[in-house]
Design a protein around this motif. Structure first.
Motif, mmCIF file in Angstrom:
data_model
loop_
_atom_site.group_PDB
_atom_site.id
_atom_site.type_symbol
_atom_site.label_atom_id
_atom_site.label_comp_id
_atom_site.label_asym_id
_atom_site.label_seq_id
_atom_site.Cartn_x
_atom_site.Cartn_y
_atom_site.Cartn_z
ATOM 1 N N LYS A 1 10.934 -1.350 6.251
ATOM 2 C CA LYS A 1 12.114 -2.394 4.900
ATOM 3 C C LYS A 1 12.618 -3.223 5.833
ATOM 4 O O LYS A 1 13.056 -4.253 5.537
ATOM 5 C CB LYS A 1 11.443 -1.520 3.998
ATOM 6 C CG LYS A 1 11.342 -0.814 2.962
ATOM 7 C CD LYS A 1 11.930 0.120 1.664
ATOM 8 C CE LYS A 1 11.001 0.481 1.175
ATOM 9 N NZ LYS A 1 11.481 2.250 0.201
ATOM 10 N N ARG A 2 13.385 -2.321 7.263
ATOM 11 C CA ARG A 2 14.172 -3.402 7.871
ATOM 12 C C ARG A 2 14.209 -2.602 9.306
ATOM 13 O O ARG A 2 13.726 -1.255 9.290
ATOM 14 C CB ARG A 2 15.683 -2.770 7.384
ATOM 15 C CG ARG A 2 15.790 -1.322 6.782
ATOM 16 C CD ARG A 2 17.819 -1.242 6.506
ATOM 17 N NE ARG A 2 16.998 -1.569 4.310
ATOM 18 C CZ ARG A 2 16.927 -0.807 3.966
ATOM 19 N NH1 ARG A 2 16.828 0.093 4.342
ATOM 20 N NH2 ARG A 2 17.052 -0.857 2.133
ATOM 21 N N PRO A 3 14.757 -3.074 10.377
ATOM 22 C CA PRO A 3 14.746 -2.635 11.963
ATOM 23 C C PRO A 3 15.687 -1.166 11.677
ATOM 24 O O PRO A 3 16.542 -0.688 10.957
ATOM 25 C CB PRO A 3 15.736 -3.134 12.329
ATOM 26 C CG PRO A 3 15.123 -4.679 11.361
ATOM 27 C CD PRO A 3 15.183 -4.506 9.739
ATOM 28 N N ARG A 4 14.937 0.136 12.159
ATOM 29 C CA ARG A 4 15.614 0.586 11.980
ATOM 30 C C ARG A 4 15.152 1.979 13.762
ATOM 31 O O ARG A 4 13.249 1.755 13.982
ATOM 32 C CB ARG A 4 15.205 2.441 10.775
ATOM 33 C CG ARG A 4 14.255 2.252 10.538
ATOM 34 C CD ARG A 4 13.018 3.729 9.846
ATOM 35 N NE ARG A 4 12.002 3.921 9.394
ATOM 36 C CZ ARG A 4 11.972 5.090 10.155
ATOM 37 N NH1 ARG A 4 12.425 4.872 10.542
ATOM 38 N NH2 ARG A 4 9.992 5.154 9.574
ATOM 39 N N PRO A 5 16.085 3.051 13.719
ATOM 40 C CA PRO A 5 15.944 3.544 15.420
ATOM 41 C C PRO A 5 14.978 4.788 14.652
ATOM 42 O O PRO A 5 14.726 4.787 13.731
ATOM 43 C CB PRO A 5 17.050 4.204 15.424
ATOM 44 C CG PRO A 5 18.392 4.216 14.319
ATOM 45 C CD PRO A 5 17.727 3.025 13.342
#
Lengths: 361, 361
Positions: free
Chosen positions: A52-56
């Protein structure tokens, strides 16, 4: 610091992120010595789980403690530690029962902790560890000793893949003399072979159609390899185990099966390959195997159990086996890359050019 | 001879049928001393399972051997025997593993055997027993001794209901000190309480809303009774077990649960009432609980197992407990009727005027 961030399907980048700091008295900050890519990291990479969104990303690491919150007494700065792939409190009922993966406060990497603070991914240079008191697992040897002995891959395997393979065998109730079939020849399945051997299996059949993986399965303790899949695989197991001394006329089936993939087909195979009263341990994340027929279990008296491995709990059993050289699960790593090349690490696993990739920050 | 035949929903009749005879060298003919009505007999009686054509019914009996085929050496004419509710070969892989209920040749009452010959129902005056060599279970005492000691109901219970309750506890892996919740206060659930006690449970919570059944549950070994159902029942168990010493704040859950009903609601309760890493044994015939979410098991690391009880196998454990007076499972019978009144027996159980009815031919 440098850390891996997944932006979208097939888009993992090594990029700069803020250095982690202690946020609560229960935290630690660990400098990552080695991390790796998990088969389950491929679900978002392949777009099966939406990003859904950039994440580590990343949840497997070994490293050295750099900072400790004031309440953490279970390790010291400078200790070489393994981190289980989920953090846990150590005191709730599930933790006390040996199931920290089902902890009331269970906290994963790359999301948020129970206080709402972001948690780093494990594929990075440094990581803040919440619930550090119970989650840090000191190895008892120095970084220099560990590196000199070539132990890093084997210890890193305890963070997830070896613990998960062991959990499959434990959940299948493997005991002395059992005949066990391992469904799946990925890194978890290969470690499942080790787990079955540690629990005393008499005969271990690895289902594998890749020569290199089959060879490693044999090295890990598999006594037989079956290349066929599905119904053909079940028939091949019957042929292998030989005609029953009983009245059926067909070959025998296994006492237990380890489901180490997570698809409907692999679950069907695991259920079909065990005898009446047999047991199935499953650890493949069930993205593609949503429902199970109770009737199917009922009619053949099959017991099934599994889920996320309680790595923190199994480390107590598995660390001595690694340090004594009894098991060498780090052999599942067949490619090592610098963290900066994390995109290639994912691509190599996705394209099956590598079984499991170790990353060095 | 007189025997019960189900003609349609709510239509069970005691009627004349041919006396059974030896049809193969592996057969026996047994004169029925006592039979009974099972909760699962109520499925066709209530129309949940369609009755396609009239058929003999009943699958629980104790009796005396009247005739033996030439190959049967495991009992002698005149022996008082218990019959498990499924006949089995004793030599196939499942039988050897202790799961004769999953025998390659498993044969039930009231249908046909593997040779295509009809098999009598157990609710009759006499029954032909195929696979008699392994299926007859001699008690080692004479009919007169057994009647004088009032053992008939307790021995009859081993044919199914007590073995099934024990199987629930065994399948839930109940071990010393466990806290166990029993879902269902029918005869099987009540026997599940006995099974949990035999396996060493430290605390046994019976979920029951009937005073008489709750009282019998306590007599059988239940330490606590919870009357609420569903989510309220789970909350009541949490209240009963008290706040966790851990971090969750809510009360603890059970180590194991026995699902002794077979509906979706009862299965949900059993799954919700165990801690992370908990175990569910299920023996309720799953007519109404067709599917199980693998994800639900995965997320909480729950192990589930069960099915038809291998009564023949458990008799070896349970018979000495009955003969020594350690357990008295026959107390689940709260009504005894002559076979001729079989219609009333079914009606009494259907209308919950009786927990379980014993029939005397």
């Amino acid at each position: 610091m440098l850390a891996a961030v997944i932006h979208d399907a097939r888009d993992v980048r090594a990029e700069e992120r803020p250095d982690p700091t202690i946020l609560t008295p229960g935290d630690a900050v660990v400098r990552v010595v080695a991390a790796c890519v998990c088969g389950s990291d491929l679900w978002p990479y392949r777009g099966v789980t939406p990003v859904k969104r950039p994440r580590p990303i990343g949840h497997e690491l070994v490293g050295v403690v750099e900072e400790l919150g004031s309440e953490v007494t279970s390790a010291q700065v400078g200790d070489f530690v393994i981190l289980p792939f989920t953090m846990s409190c150590g005191v709730c009922q599930s933790c006390r029962a040996g199931y920290p993966a089902a902890c009331d406060l269970v906290t994963g990497f790359g999301g948020k902790d129970r206080d709402g603070h972001p948690v780093d991914g494990a594929q990075g240079e440094r990581v803040r560890i919440p619930l550090a008191q119970h989650s840090l697992f000191p190895v008892g040897r120095s970084e220099a000793e560990i590196e000199a002995a070539g132990l890093v891959p084997h210890l890193l395997a305890l963070a997830d893949v070896m613990s998960t393979g062991y959990h499959a065998a434990f959940s299948a109730g493997v005991s002395a003399g059992d005949t066990v079939v391992v469904v799946g020849d990925g890194a978890v399945g290969l470690c499942g072979v080790i787990g079955a051997r540690l629990l005393g299996a008499g005969r271990i059949v690895a289902m594998s159609r890749h020569d290199d993986r089959a060879a490693l399965a044999r090295e890990f303790g598999a006594t037989d390899v079956v290349a066929e899949r599905g119904a053909d695989g079940v028939a091949a197991v019957r042929d292998l185990l030989g005609p029953s001394t009983g009245s059926g006329g067909t070959g025998d089936l296994a006492d237990a099966a380890l489901e180490c993939v997570g698809t409907k087909e692999s679950m069907d195979t695991a259920l079909d390959v065990v005898r009446g009263g047999g047991r199935v341990g499953f650890v493949g994340v069930p993205h593609l195997a949503p429902e199970l027929s109770v009737r199917r279990l009922f009619d053949r008296n099959i017991t099934i159990g599994g889920g996320m491995a309680s790595a923190r709990h199994y480390m107590e059993t598995l660390l001595p086996e690694v340090l004594s050289g009894t098991i060498a699960p780090g052999k599942v790593f067949d490619l090592e890359l610098p963290l900066a090349d994390v995109a290639e690490a994912y691509a190599a696993m996705d394209e099956r050019r590598a079984t499991k990739v170790l990353l060095r920050p």
